[in-house]
Scaffold this motif. Structure first.
Motif, PDB file in Angstrom:
ATOM      1  N   ASP A 274     -25.149  10.763  -6.871  1.00  0.00           N
ATOM      2  CA  ASP A 274     -25.272   9.973  -8.091  1.00  0.00           C
ATOM      3  C   ASP A 274     -23.898   9.731  -8.707  1.00  0.00           C
ATOM      4  O   ASP A 274     -23.799   9.136  -9.781  1.00  0.00           O
ATOM      5  CB  ASP A 274     -26.164  10.703  -9.117  1.00  0.00           C
ATOM      6  CG  ASP A 274     -27.626  10.677  -8.695  1.00  0.00           C
ATOM      7  OD1 ASP A 274     -27.961   9.974  -7.725  1.00  0.00           O
ATOM      8  OD2 ASP A 274     -28.427  11.384  -9.335  1.00  0.00           O
ATOM      9  N   LEU A 275     -22.877  10.225  -8.043  1.00  0.00           N
ATOM     10  CA  LEU A 275     -21.515  10.097  -8.563  1.00  0.00           C
ATOM     11  C   LEU A 275     -20.733   9.124  -7.675  1.00  0.00           C
ATOM     12  O   LEU A 275     -20.365   9.454  -6.549  1.00  0.00           O
ATOM     13  CB  LEU A 275     -20.854  11.486  -8.574  1.00  0.00           C
ATOM     14  CG  LEU A 275     -19.502  11.592  -9.255  1.00  0.00           C
ATOM     15  CD1 LEU A 275     -19.565  11.127 -10.702  1.00  0.00           C
ATOM     16  CD2 LEU A 275     -19.007  13.029  -9.187  1.00  0.00           C
ATOM     17  N   MET A 276     -20.524   7.919  -8.191  1.00  0.00           N
ATOM     18  CA  MET A 276     -19.897   6.877  -7.368  1.00  0.00           C
ATOM     19  C   MET A 276     -18.450   7.227  -7.012  1.00  0.00           C
ATOM     20  O   MET A 276     -17.947   6.847  -5.958  1.00  0.00           O
ATOM     21  CB  MET A 276     -19.976   5.526  -8.086  1.00  0.00           C
ATOM     22  CG  MET A 276     -21.400   5.015  -8.263  1.00  0.00           C
ATOM     23  SD  MET A 276     -22.302   4.842  -6.693  1.00  0.00           S
ATOM     24  CE  MET A 276     -23.459   6.219  -6.775  1.00  0.00           C
ATOM     25  N   SER A 277     -17.772   7.968  -7.882  1.00  0.00           N
ATOM     26  CA  SER A 277     -16.394   8.392  -7.575  1.00  0.00           C
ATOM     27  C   SER A 277     -16.361   9.247  -6.319  1.00  0.00           C
ATOM     28  O   SER A 277     -15.425   9.153  -5.522  1.00  0.00           O
ATOM     29  CB  SER A 277     -15.808   9.190  -8.739  1.00  0.00           C
ATOM     30  OG  SER A 277     -15.645   8.362  -9.857  1.00  0.00           O
ATOM     31  N   ASP A 278     -17.364  10.083  -6.134  1.00  0.00           N
ATOM     32  CA  ASP A 278     -17.423  10.917  -4.930  1.00  0.00           C
ATOM     33  C   ASP A 278     -17.702  10.066  -3.693  1.00  0.00           C
ATOM     34  O   ASP A 278     -17.165  10.328  -2.621  1.00  0.00           O
ATOM     35  CB  ASP A 278     -18.520  11.989  -5.065  1.00  0.00           C
ATOM     36  CG  ASP A 278     -17.999  13.255  -5.703  1.00  0.00           C
ATOM     37  OD1 ASP A 278     -16.784  13.325  -5.980  1.00  0.00           O
ATOM     38  OD2 ASP A 278     -18.806  14.178  -5.930  1.00  0.00           O
TER      39      ASP A 278
ATOM     40  N   LEU B 116     -16.754   7.022  -3.278  1.00  0.00           N
ATOM     41  CA  LEU B 116     -15.479   6.359  -2.979  1.00  0.00           C
ATOM     42  C   LEU B 116     -14.482   7.325  -2.353  1.00  0.00           C
ATOM     43  O   LEU B 116     -13.623   6.935  -1.571  1.00  0.00           O
ATOM     44  CB  LEU B 116     -14.890   5.759  -4.257  1.00  0.00           C
ATOM     45  CG  LEU B 116     -15.647   4.551  -4.811  1.00  0.00           C
ATOM     46  CD1 LEU B 116     -15.272   4.299  -6.262  1.00  0.00           C
ATOM     47  CD2 LEU B 116     -15.374   3.305  -3.982  1.00  0.00           C
TER      48      LEU B 116
ATOM     49  N   THR C 158     -19.926  -0.281  -5.522  1.00  0.00           N
ATOM     50  CA  THR C 158     -19.368   0.830  -4.745  1.00  0.00           C
ATOM     51  C   THR C 158     -19.747   0.683  -3.278  1.00  0.00           C
ATOM     52  O   THR C 158     -18.900   0.814  -2.384  1.00  0.00           O
ATOM     53  CB  THR C 158     -19.887   2.180  -5.291  1.00  0.00           C
ATOM     54  OG1 THR C 158     -19.476   2.307  -6.655  1.00  0.00           O
ATOM     55  CG2 THR C 158     -19.350   3.354  -4.494  1.00  0.00           C
TER      56      THR C 158
END
Lengths: 115, 143
Positions: free
Chosen positions: A32-36, A38, A59
């Motif tokens: 649920d964490l788009m930074s992860d 990426l 993403t």
């Protein structure tokens, strides 16, 4: 594994990209964490998420992903589906929770990149 | 867009008003690089750099400008905003450090991965930030 296989394993409903169901995918990630996403995803794959906003589509687009599966029955709106469709992505949703959905795909032979 | 002799330069405005629209400049850049035949792996790295930068500009700086150029060897991404600046740029480059609000975290960002991701996916990253004036980031991705 094809995207069609994923639909079968997850009992998922296809929301867009019906014409691209026979594409082969090699790995998947659930987050649920788009930074992860990426940071850790390296190859074209499937994203499973319970997060619903346009940045999920963006993403996936940046990472050249082929398929997005929304878990827990989450449903993106029309604008989000249009965005995904314009990039040839398949979008599905499944009533399954994240843990169960990931487990079914893993057991079915679709590994994570670190497996 | 200017194009000639293998060089290409494009400028993008990043609108800071709408988080949901963030990523449109990155998407346009990706399309441009693909159209001129840049290899997919370099495009993906550039897209991650640009997208994280774009998200940062929307979250922290009310938008900004991006200039992307390709000289046949390097993709160069120049980001500039007139936001509040970064108090401790070295700390901001560490994974996990973030000043984002809970609202941004609920949207899937703000975990302190943005700048580290940009550094990881570029071959060179230079950042200048002045408190109260803004931040400039230049990233180079070797093709």
């Amino acid at each position: 594994m094809t995207i069609r296989d994923i639909r079968e394993l997850l009992g998922a409903q296809v929301l867009c990209g019906e014409d691209n169901m026979d594409q082969v995918v090699l790995s998947a990630c659930g987050s649920d964490l788009m930074s992860d996403v990426l940071a850790y995803v390296k190859e074209q794959s499937v994203l499973l998420t319970g997060l619903v906003n346009p940045q999920v589509m963006r993403t996936a687009e940046m990472m050249d992903m082929r398929c997005i599966v929304f878990v827990r029955g989450k449903k993106p709106d029309g604008a989000m589906l249009d965005l995904a469709d314009s990039h040839g992505m398949v979008v599905m949703n499944t009533p399954l929770r994240m843990y169960t959905a990931c487990g079914r795909l893993y057991a079915g032979g679709l590994k994570g990149e670190d497996a | 867009m200017s194009q000639g002799s293998g060089f290409i330069t494009e400028r993008y405005i990043v609108n800071g008003d709408d988080f949901h629209a963030a990523g449109s400049a990155s998407s346009a850049m990706k399309k441009l690089l693909r159209s001129i035949g840049v290899p997919p792996e370099a495009i993906r790295r550039a897209a991650i750099c640009m997208y994280e930068g774009e998200i940062n500009m929307v979250i922290h700086a009310c938008g900004g400008e991006a200039e992307v150029s390709f000289d046949g060897e390097y993709i160069t991404i120049h980001l500039a905003d007139k936001g509040p600046g970064i108090e401790n740029p070295q700390l901001a480059l560490k994974e996990g450090y973030s000043t984002a609000t809970d609202e941004i975290r609920e949207l899937g960002f703000g975990a302190g991965m943005g700048l580290p991701n940009m550094k990881r996916n570029s071959d060179e990253l230079e950042m200048e930030s002045v408190l109260g004036e803004g931040t400039t980031i230049v990233m180079k991705i070797k093709v």
